[in-house]
Enzyme design. Structure first.
Site, PDB file in Angstrom:
ATOM      1  N   CYS A 185      32.728  35.316   2.321  1.00 22.19           N
ATOM      2  CA  CYS A 185      32.349  34.049   1.711  1.00 22.19           C
ATOM      3  C   CYS A 185      33.541  33.110   1.605  1.00 22.19           C
ATOM      4  O   CYS A 185      33.438  31.922   1.921  1.00 22.19           O
ATOM      5  CB  CYS A 185      31.739  34.299   0.325  1.00 22.19           C
ATOM      6  SG  CYS A 185      31.301  32.791  -0.566  1.00 22.19           S
TER       7      CYS A 185
ATOM      8  N   CYS B  39      28.206  37.802  -6.333  1.00 25.08           N
ATOM      9  CA  CYS B  39      27.378  36.879  -7.121  1.00 25.08           C
ATOM     10  C   CYS B  39      25.886  37.081  -6.926  1.00 25.08           C
ATOM     11  O   CYS B  39      25.095  36.788  -7.830  1.00 25.08           O
ATOM     12  CB  CYS B  39      27.764  35.434  -6.802  1.00 25.08           C
ATOM     13  SG  CYS B  39      27.539  34.961  -5.063  1.00 25.08           S
TER      14      CYS B  39
END
Length: 347
Positions: free
Chosen positions: A93, A188
């Site tokens: 990410c 997340c």
């Protein structure tokens, strides 16, 4: 550094909030950017970030990256687990989303620099920029940023690199900022747990045997994606002494288990090696970190040929996990990184 126009990735948490505040205090023109991601609490997180931007009196742009995040982070994560590999989605990410698509958007909108609330530093070594550890050893996030390229580092900024978490909390309280106690998760999109995540993505139970390293079936599993190297819980151990996951065999649909001493290895193979700048002569000797909270170990790196490298440790290491990253350090600077290969059967 004089006053610049700085874009900062804002999540609504205390770290990015204080990073933005520090930039303002240094006289920079600060513009917040919030990534809209396919997360369970996405709407609440967005509202919290908007409130903080109003408190700081800075503009905020919301960027919809849900599709890209799914394609470049979530889908590869799922595919890896199906193959018996434990990936680190945060590293991907940071490379492709935060300092990839988001950073590109910031620069296209006139930002000079791209800031985040990571605990890391950038060191200039005779004109060459290297990622370096943050001074807070307990919060250092250089491992998660290890795949950033030299080009990405040229426009990156980490205001919290010389701060501790304790100082950040104190700064938030002193500034009277509200709703900044939200902490980011390690992954997340897994806030509801792995089992729920996989069920929501259509995973069906795929039972198979749990087998000891000497070939005895000692139990049964519901699917290899429920397990990772070093795991102890959920094995239904056949005796009172602890058993651990030693490796995963997706071809035979087996979870291979053993005792604590079998988790240790003196070497591993790597692929996808990337140096921040020029490759040093091999064999290379230095410190290598194998997980985000792993104590770095002195290691030797040699070439195997055909895009493969061998990493030998000065002392045996526990639960070396395929899919995780080996990050190479010189002093406190990241000089390279590679992916741990799935070669446990050969060790």
């Amino acid at each position: 550094m004089g006053a610049r126009t700085v874009g900062i990735a804002m999540s609504g948490g205390v770290d990015s909030t204080i990073a933005a505040l520090l930039l303002l205090q240094k006289g920079h023109r600060v513009h917040g950017f919030h990534m809209l991601l396919p997360l369970p609490q996405s709407d609440a997180q967005c509202r919290r970030t908007q409130q903080i931007a109003r408190q700081l009196s800075i503009p905020l742009t919301i960027i919809d990256l849900r599709r890209s995040f799914t394609e470049q982070v979530v889908t590869p994560f799922i595919n890896s687990y199906q193959a018996g590999i434990t990936p680190n989605p945060c590293i991907y990410c940071n490379e492709t989303i935060k300092f990839g698509l988001l950073a590109q958007t910031m620069l296209q909108q006139g930002m000079h620099l791209v800031a985040t609330g990571h605990y890391a530093q950038i060191h200039d070594q005779q004109g060459a920029l290297f990622l370096a550890r943050g001074i807070d050893q307990g919060k250092d996030q250089s491992y998660f940023l290890a795949r950033l390229t030299a080009k990405q580092l040229q426009t990156a900024l980490f205001p919290l690199g010389t701060w501790t978490k304790k100082q950040v909390y104190a700064q938030a309280a002193a500034a009277g900022l509200q709703r900044t106690n939200q902490e980011s998760q390690d992954v997340c999109f897994l806030t509801q747990g792995m089992a729920t995540f996989f069920a929501n993505h259509g995973f069906q139970e795929h039972p198979g045997p749990i087998v000891s390293t000497d070939g005895r079936q000692v139990g049964a599993h519901r699917g290899i994606w429920h397990y990772t190297i070093g795991q102890r819980r959920g094995l239904g151990s056949p005796d009172k002494t602890p058993w651990y996951v030693i490796r995963l065999d997706e071809n035979r649909n087996q979870v291979i288990v053993g005792k604590q001493e079998e988790l240790f290895t003196g070497r591993c193979s790597l692929h996808s090696l990337r140096w921040t700048y020029e490759a040093p002569p091999l064999p290379w000797h230095g410190l290598v970190q194998l997980r985000s909270r792993h104590l770095p170990v002195l290691s030797e790196l040699t070439a195997n040929g055909a895009g493969s490298w061998s990493l030998s440790f000065a002392a045996p290491q526990r639960a070396v996990t395929p899919g995780q990253f080996a990050v190479l350090y010189k002093d406190n600077r990241v000089i390279g990184s590679a992916v741990i290969d799935k070669d446990k059967e050969a060790l």
